[in-house]
Motif scaffolding. Sequence first.
Motif, PDB file in Angstrom:
ATOM      1  N   VAL A 129     -34.754  43.019 -16.436  1.00 36.01           N
ATOM      2  CA  VAL A 129     -34.346  43.379 -17.802  1.00 36.01           C
ATOM      3  C   VAL A 129     -32.894  43.880 -17.777  1.00 36.01           C
ATOM      4  O   VAL A 129     -32.059  43.454 -18.582  1.00 36.01           O
ATOM      5  CB  VAL A 129     -35.273  44.460 -18.410  1.00 36.01           C
ATOM      6  N   PHE A 130     -32.593  44.757 -16.821  1.00 35.31           N
ATOM      7  CA  PHE A 130     -31.215  45.277 -16.685  1.00 35.31           C
ATOM      8  C   PHE A 130     -30.219  44.123 -16.501  1.00 35.31           C
ATOM      9  O   PHE A 130     -29.128  44.133 -17.060  1.00 35.31           O
ATOM     10  CB  PHE A 130     -31.095  46.195 -15.457  1.00 35.31           C
ATOM     11  N   SER A 131     -30.598  43.152 -15.688  1.00 35.43           N
ATOM     12  CA  SER A 131     -29.656  42.075 -15.369  1.00 35.43           C
ATOM     13  C   SER A 131     -29.339  41.233 -16.607  1.00 35.43           C
ATOM     14  O   SER A 131     -28.189  40.834 -16.814  1.00 35.43           O
ATOM     15  CB  SER A 131     -30.183  41.209 -14.225  1.00 35.43           C
TER      16      SER A 131
ATOM     17  N   VAL B 212     -25.662  39.594 -20.865  1.00 35.08           N
ATOM     18  CA  VAL B 212     -25.434  39.340 -22.287  1.00 35.08           C
ATOM     19  C   VAL B 212     -24.444  40.353 -22.865  1.00 35.08           C
ATOM     20  O   VAL B 212     -23.558  40.003 -23.635  1.00 35.08           O
ATOM     21  CB  VAL B 212     -26.763  39.397 -23.087  1.00 35.08           C
ATOM     22  N   GLY B 213     -24.592  41.618 -22.483  1.00 33.13           N
ATOM     23  CA  GLY B 213     -23.786  42.689 -23.074  1.00 33.13           C
ATOM     24  C   GLY B 213     -22.480  42.970 -22.341  1.00 33.13           C
ATOM     25  O   GLY B 213     -21.613  43.656 -22.888  1.00 33.13           O
ATOM     26  N   GLY B 214     -22.348  42.458 -21.118  1.00 33.04           N
ATOM     27  CA  GLY B 214     -21.100  42.614 -20.379  1.00 33.04           C
ATOM     28  C   GLY B 214     -21.053  43.862 -19.515  1.00 33.04           C
ATOM     29  O   GLY B 214     -21.980  44.683 -19.513  1.00 33.04           O
TER      30      GLY B 214
ATOM     31  N   ALA C 214     -29.673  33.963 -14.245  1.00 37.41           N
ATOM     32  CA  ALA C 214     -30.377  35.110 -14.835  1.00 37.41           C
ATOM     33  C   ALA C 214     -31.683  34.753 -15.538  1.00 37.41           C
ATOM     34  O   ALA C 214     -32.593  35.571 -15.613  1.00 37.41           O
ATOM     35  CB  ALA C 214     -29.452  35.832 -15.819  1.00 37.41           C
ATOM     36  N   TYR C 215     -31.747  33.521 -16.061  1.00 41.80           N
ATOM     37  CA  TYR C 215     -32.939  33.145 -16.836  1.00 41.80           C
ATOM     38  C   TYR C 215     -33.962  32.360 -16.017  1.00 41.80           C
ATOM     39  O   TYR C 215     -34.911  31.808 -16.562  1.00 41.80           O
ATOM     40  CB  TYR C 215     -32.524  32.378 -18.096  1.00 41.80           C
ATOM     41  N   GLN C 216     -33.755  32.299 -14.702  1.00 41.56           N
ATOM     42  CA  GLN C 216     -34.727  31.598 -13.851  1.00 41.56           C
ATOM     43  C   GLN C 216     -35.947  32.463 -13.549  1.00 41.56           C
ATOM     44  O   GLN C 216     -35.871  33.681 -13.557  1.00 41.56           O
ATOM     45  CB  GLN C 216     -34.046  31.154 -12.552  1.00 41.56           C
ATOM     46  N   GLU C 217     -37.050  31.801 -13.313  1.00 42.23           N
ATOM     47  CA  GLU C 217     -38.308  32.459 -12.933  1.00 42.23           C
ATOM     48  C   GLU C 217     -38.057  33.528 -11.871  1.00 42.23           C
ATOM     49  O   GLU C 217     -37.351  33.296 -10.894  1.00 42.23           O
ATOM     50  CB  GLU C 217     -39.239  31.375 -12.353  1.00 42.23           C
ATOM     51  N   GLY C 218     -38.614  34.699 -12.058  1.00 45.17           N
ATOM     52  CA  GLY C 218     -38.482  35.771 -11.069  1.00 45.17           C
ATOM     53  C   GLY C 218     -39.705  36.660 -11.166  1.00 45.17           C
ATOM     54  O   GLY C 218     -40.815  36.158 -11.298  1.00 45.17           O
TER      55      GLY C 218
ATOM     56  N   ASN D  97     -31.085  42.859  -6.709  1.00 50.94           N
ATOM     57  CA  ASN D  97     -31.186  41.918  -7.822  1.00 50.94           C
ATOM     58  C   ASN D  97     -29.928  41.052  -7.782  1.00 50.94           C
ATOM     59  O   ASN D  97     -28.814  41.548  -7.944  1.00 50.94           O
ATOM     60  CB  ASN D  97     -31.296  42.697  -9.143  1.00 50.94           C
ATOM     61  N   LYS D  98     -30.132  39.761  -7.576  1.00 51.81           N
ATOM     62  CA  LYS D  98     -29.013  38.825  -7.371  1.00 51.81           C
ATOM     63  C   LYS D  98     -28.031  38.796  -8.535  1.00 51.81           C
ATOM     64  O   LYS D  98     -26.823  38.682  -8.343  1.00 51.81           O
ATOM     65  CB  LYS D  98     -29.570  37.402  -7.207  1.00 51.81           C
TER      66      LYS D  98
END
Lengths: 114, 114, 114, 114, 114, 114
Positions: A85-87, A92-94, B37-41, D24-25
Motif C-alpha cells: 500500500v505504501f509503495s 502515485v503521490g510522489g 508496482a501493480y504486479q501480483e505480490g 519492498n522493491k
Amino acid sequence: MSHLIDEFQAYRSKMNEKILSADNKVMKRIYSVDTLAYQEGALNVKTKEMLGLVSSMVLRCDDCVKYHLEKCHEQGTSTEEIFEVFSIANLVGGTIVIPHTRRAVEYWEALQLK
Amino acid sequence: MSHLIDEFQAYRSKMNEKILSADNKVMKRIYSVDTLAYQEGALNVKTKEMLGLVSSMVLRCDDCVKYHLEKCHEQGTSTEEIFEVFSIANLVGGTIVIPHTRRAVEYWEALQLK
Amino acid sequence: MSHLIDEFQAYRSKMNEKILSADNKVMKRIYSVDTLAYQEGALNVKTKEMLGLVSSMVLRCDDCVKYHLEKCHEQGTSTEEIFEVFSIANLVGGTIVIPHTRRAVEYWEALQLK
Amino acid sequence: MSHLIDEFQAYRSKMNEKILSADNKVMKRIYSVDTLAYQEGALNVKTKEMLGLVSSMVLRCDDCVKYHLEKCHEQGTSTEEIFEVFSIANLVGGTIVIPHTRRAVEYWEALQLK
Amino acid sequence: MSHLIDEFQAYRSKMNEKILSADNKVMKRIYSVDTLAYQEGALNVKTKEMLGLVSSMVLRCDDCVKYHLEKCHEQGTSTEEIFEVFSIANLVGGTIVIPHTRRAVEYWEALQLK
Amino acid sequence: MSHLIDEFQAYRSKMNEKILSADNKVMKRIYSVDTLAYQEGALNVKTKEMLGLVSSMVLRCDDCVKYHLEKCHEQGTSTEEIFEVFSIANLVGGTIVIPHTRRAVEYWEALQLK
C-alpha cells in the motif's frame, strides 16, 4: 512506543466528542457516513481500510494514516501488504509522500509491539 | 461511447512514446517502477488497481482514473465494487471529487459496452 | 500545432483583460507581483521560469505549465533541460503528473515548430 | 539551532533505513530514482536542488523543504537566491505557503550557523 | 453563452442521476449532506454559497466553481462581491488559481446574460 | 490554553519579521496584498475572514486556520457560525479535514477563554 498510540487516541477521542457535542447536523452526518463507508459490502472491511489508508497517504494526512493503520492492524493486514500500500502511495503521490511514510512506519511498528 | 476509450488510449500511447523516446533516464525509470508496482505480490492485482483508482480519484486526476478503470475492468471488478471505491474517494476527498466521479461513471459505462 | 498555441494565447489575453478591467485592486496587485517575481534578480530569468514550470507541474495546472513553457522557450531552454524539469516534477509529484507531462510535451513540440 | 538539524537528520536516517530494510522493491527503486534525478545533467545540481525546493514548498512538505535546503546549502546557494525561490513558491502556491516559509527560514538560519 | 450553462447543467443532471441510481448508500448520503450544508442556518445561504465558491476555487475544481457561481447568482450576489471572493481565492491559493478564475469569469458573464 | 495562542503568535511575529527583513520585494508585496485583501469592501471583514478560514481548512493549513480563527473571533463570529464554516470545509474537502477541525476546535476554545 505505545505512548505514541495512546496519546493520539486520547486526543482524537476528546476532540471528536467536542465536535459532535457542538450539535452541528452536517458534522454529525459526515461522522456517520464515515462509519457506514468502511462497513462490509461488495468489498470486505480489510480492502476498504487499505483504500482509506492509501487515500490518506497520497493526501498526506498523518492523523488519517494513523487511524487507518490501526484499522488495518485490527483486520490482520500483514507488514508486507502494508508496504505494498505504501509503495503505491509513494508512486502515485510522489516523493513528497516519503516523510509521511517514515511516520507511518513508526506508527505501524508501535502497533505491532502493542 | 467506445470512441471515448479509443481517443484516450490513442493519445496516451502516442504521448507516452514521445516521453520515452526523449531518452531521459529518470522518466524511463518512473515508467518502469509504475509497471512493477501493480504486479501480483502480497496483494493481488485487482486490489492494487483499486488502490491506484482511489488514489487517482482523491488526487482528482481524470486520466489516471480512466487508466485504472480500464485495469479494474480487465480484472473483473464489479460495478458494485467500483462504486464502493468511488464512495470512499468521495468521503475522504470530499464533494470536489463528485465532478470526477461523474466522468468516471461515464467511462466505466463505456468500458461495459465495449 | 500552432493552432494549439494561438487558441490558448487568445483566450488567456481576452480573459486577463476582463479580470483586470473588473477593477479589483487585489487581483491587479497579484498580476503585478506575478510580473515582478520572474524578473532578473539573484537568479536569472531562465532559472526562475524553470522554477515556475516545475511548480505548475507538481500542482498540475495545465494552463500554468503552457505559460511557463512559452517563457522557457523564449529563454532558449533546451529540450534536454525541459525534460530534466519534467523528471523532477514527476518524481516529486508522482505518477499523477504523467498526464500533465503528456500535454506539456505536446505543447513544447508545438512551440518548437512555431 | 543545530539541534533542529541533528534531530531531523537522525530521524530521517533511522526511518529511511527501516523503509529500505522492509525489502519492498518499489520503495527501493523510488529511493534510487530519487538519487538519480538530482545528479548533474543538462541542468547542474544547484539548479535541480532549487527545483526540488520550490516543488516541496508549493506542495507544502516541511521535511522535503528541509532536505532540499540542506542540499542547496551544500551547493553554495546564497540567501538572496533562496529567498527568490521562496518568493516564487509563495506567489504560485499562495499565502498558505507562508507558514512553511517561516519554518524554512528558521531551518536555513540553522544551516548558516552550523 | 447560455449554451455553456445548458451543456454543463445537462451533463451534471444526467450523471448525477446515474450516480444516485447505482444505489450506493454512501454516495446517496453524501449528496443529501451536500444539500443540508448550504441551507439557511446561523449563516445565510448567500454567505454559505460564497464559502462553497471560495473552497472550490482554491481546490481548483472548475465544475464545482460553476455550480456555486449559479447558486451565488440566484442569491443576488453582485459582480463586485464575486470578485472579492475571487481575490481571496487567488491570494490564498496562489497564481495557479488564475486559469480557473478566467473560466469562472466567463461563466459568471454567461449567467448575467441569461 | 492561552499558552497555545501565545506561542503561536510569538513564533509567527518573529519569523514574519525575519521574512520581511530579508528585503525580497516579492515577499513584501505578497504580505501587503494579504493585508489589503481582508479589508472592508463590497463584502464586510467578517465575511472575508470566514472566506479565509474555509480556504485554509480545505487546503489543510493549520497555522492559516489559527490565524483566521483569531480574526473571526475579533469580528465577533459566534461558535455556531464557526461550526457552519467547519461543516462546509469538511463537506467540500472531505474527511481528511477532520484532524484539522480537531485542532481548530481546540484553538477556538482557547480563544474563547482568553
